[in-house]
Design a protein around this motif. Structure first.
Motif, PDB file in Angstrom:
ATOM      1  N   PHE A  32       0.805  -1.213   0.000  1.00 50.84           N
ATOM      2  CA  PHE A  32       0.000   0.000   0.000  1.00 50.84           C
ATOM      3  C   PHE A  32       0.839   1.264   0.000  1.00 50.84           C
ATOM      4  CE2 PHE A  32      -4.437  -1.284   0.932  1.00 50.84           C
ATOM      5  CZ  PHE A  32      -4.253  -2.629   1.133  1.00 50.84           C
ATOM      6  N   ILE A  33       0.266   2.314  -0.556  1.00 49.89           N
ATOM      7  CA  ILE A  33       0.746   3.661  -0.325  1.00 49.89           C
ATOM      8  C   ILE A  33       0.431   3.989   1.131  1.00 49.89           C
ATOM      9  CG2 ILE A  33       0.456   6.101  -0.923  1.00 49.89           C
ATOM     10  CD1 ILE A  33       1.606   4.481  -3.217  1.00 49.89           C
ATOM     11  N   MET A  34       1.373   4.590   1.827  1.00 45.56           N
ATOM     12  CA  MET A  34       1.124   4.970   3.216  1.00 45.56           C
ATOM     13  C   MET A  34       1.157   6.489   3.328  1.00 45.56           C
ATOM     14  SD  MET A  34       0.494   2.236   4.787  1.00 45.56           S
ATOM     15  CE  MET A  34       0.482   2.882   6.460  1.00 45.56           C
ATOM     16  N   GLY A  35       0.090   7.018   3.885  1.00 48.02           N
ATOM     17  CA  GLY A  35      -0.016   8.465   4.016  1.00 48.02           C
ATOM     18  C   GLY A  35      -0.097   8.908   5.458  1.00 48.02           C
ATOM     19  N   TRP A  36       0.219  10.168   5.657  1.00 49.45           N
ATOM     20  CA  TRP A  36       0.043  10.812   6.961  1.00 49.45           C
ATOM     21  C   TRP A  36      -0.873  12.019   6.767  1.00 49.45           C
ATOM     22  CZ3 TRP A  36       1.620   9.141  11.679  1.00 49.45           C
ATOM     23  CH2 TRP A  36       2.604   8.146  11.724  1.00 49.45           C
ATOM     24  N   PHE A  37      -1.795  12.155   7.700  1.00 52.33           N
ATOM     25  CA  PHE A  37      -2.720  13.279   7.726  1.00 52.33           C
ATOM     26  C   PHE A  37      -2.719  13.859   9.129  1.00 52.33           C
ATOM     27  CE2 PHE A  37      -4.913  12.791   3.634  1.00 52.33           C
ATOM     28  CZ  PHE A  37      -4.480  11.530   3.267  1.00 52.33           C
ATOM     29  N   SER A  53       4.798   2.365  -2.035  1.00 50.27           N
ATOM     30  CA  SER A  53       4.905   1.059  -1.384  1.00 50.27           C
ATOM     31  C   SER A  53       6.361   0.615  -1.248  1.00 50.27           C
ATOM     32  CB  SER A  53       4.102   0.015  -2.164  1.00 50.27           C
ATOM     33  OG  SER A  53       4.567  -0.052  -3.503  1.00 50.27           O
ATOM     34  N   GLY A  54       7.156   0.923  -2.228  1.00 50.46           N
ATOM     35  CA  GLY A  54       8.566   0.542  -2.167  1.00 50.46           C
ATOM     36  C   GLY A  54       9.441   1.530  -1.433  1.00 50.46           C
ATOM     37  N   GLY A  55       8.869   2.691  -1.125  1.00 54.46           N
ATOM     38  CA  GLY A  55       9.619   3.695  -0.392  1.00 54.46           C
ATOM     39  C   GLY A  55      10.433   4.638  -1.253  1.00 54.46           C
ATOM     40  N   GLY A  56      10.365   4.465  -2.562  1.00 53.72           N
ATOM     41  CA  GLY A  56      11.214   5.263  -3.419  1.00 53.72           C
ATOM     42  C   GLY A  56      10.662   6.613  -3.812  1.00 53.72           C
ATOM     43  N   TYR A  57       9.388   6.839  -3.499  1.00 56.47           N
ATOM     44  CA  TYR A  57       8.766   8.115  -3.861  1.00 56.47           C
ATOM     45  C   TYR A  57       7.982   8.664  -2.694  1.00 56.47           C
ATOM     46  CZ  TYR A  57       5.773  11.536  -6.124  1.00 56.47           C
ATOM     47  OH  TYR A  57       5.132  12.701  -6.452  1.00 56.47           O
ATOM     48  N   PHE A  68       9.469  17.926   7.190  1.00 56.03           N
ATOM     49  CA  PHE A  68       8.996  16.578   7.509  1.00 56.03           C
ATOM     50  C   PHE A  68       9.494  15.598   6.449  1.00 56.03           C
ATOM     51  CE2 PHE A  68       4.798  17.705   9.934  1.00 56.03           C
ATOM     52  CZ  PHE A  68       5.499  18.577  10.733  1.00 56.03           C
ATOM     53  N   SER A  69       9.707  14.367   6.859  1.00 57.66           N
ATOM     54  CA  SER A  69      10.062  13.324   5.903  1.00 57.66           C
ATOM     55  C   SER A  69       9.425  12.008   6.315  1.00 57.66           C
ATOM     56  CB  SER A  69      11.579  13.177   5.789  1.00 57.66           C
ATOM     57  OG  SER A  69      12.134  12.747   7.010  1.00 57.66           O
ATOM     58  N   ILE A  70       9.026  11.249   5.321  1.00 60.00           N
ATOM     59  CA  ILE A  70       8.377   9.958   5.554  1.00 60.00           C
ATOM     60  C   ILE A  70       9.292   8.851   5.063  1.00 60.00           C
ATOM     61  CG2 ILE A  70       6.379   8.518   5.024  1.00 60.00           C
ATOM     62  CD1 ILE A  70       4.802  11.095   4.531  1.00 60.00           C
ATOM     63  N   SER A  71       9.392   7.806   5.840  1.00 61.46           N
ATOM     64  CA  SER A  71      10.161   6.629   5.451  1.00 61.46           C
ATOM     65  C   SER A  71       9.406   5.387   5.891  1.00 61.46           C
ATOM     66  CB  SER A  71      11.562   6.663   6.080  1.00 61.46           C
ATOM     67  OG  SER A  71      11.476   6.677   7.496  1.00 61.46           O
TER      68      SER A  71
END
Length: 122
Positions: A32-37, A53-57, A68-71
């Motif tokens: 899945f795409i993982m989002g933050w709200f 899903s792979g973390g590359g984008y 902020f950064s998402i990993s």
């Protein structure tokens, strides 16, 4: 069904950093795409960012870009939101969510966590 549990919220001073975690109950979340709200008191829910899903984008809202950064660690079924240079206006309940396609619209997300509170004092 996927359950998401956020953690890491708290009270910090402006300028501080905080890292939120979102742990999923099943490894299928790795597809899945993982989002933050986030949702501040009296305001509508706001998109923060998402990661592929792979973390590359990754994609971020303008208000948090550069701070902020998402990993994600798929081996641990966990997604992170690193928040730096926090401002009082970042105060909100933060939610992670899972979607099957990349989107900034919360309506496209199928699974949601219960949220974790972040308070930034001035």
């Amino acid at each position: 069904q996927v359950q998401l549990v956020e953690s890491g919220g708290g009270l910090v001073q402006a300028g501080a950093s905080l890292r939120l975690s979102c742990a999923a109950s099943r490894p299928t979340v790795n597809n899945f795409i993982m989002g933050w709200f986030r949702q501040a008191p009296g305001k509508e829910r706001e998109f923060v960012g998402f990661i592929s899903s792979g973390g590359g984008y990754t994609n971020y809202a303008g208000s948090v870009k550069g701070r902020f950064s998402i990993s994600r660690e798929n081996a641990k079924n966990t997604v992170y939101l690193q928040m730096n240079s926090l401002k009082p206006e970042d105060t909100a309940d933060y939610y992670c969510a899972a979607a099957k396609r990349a989107s900034q619209d919360g309506k496209d997300y199928d699974y949601w966590g219960q949220g974790t509170q972040v308070t930034v004092s001035s």
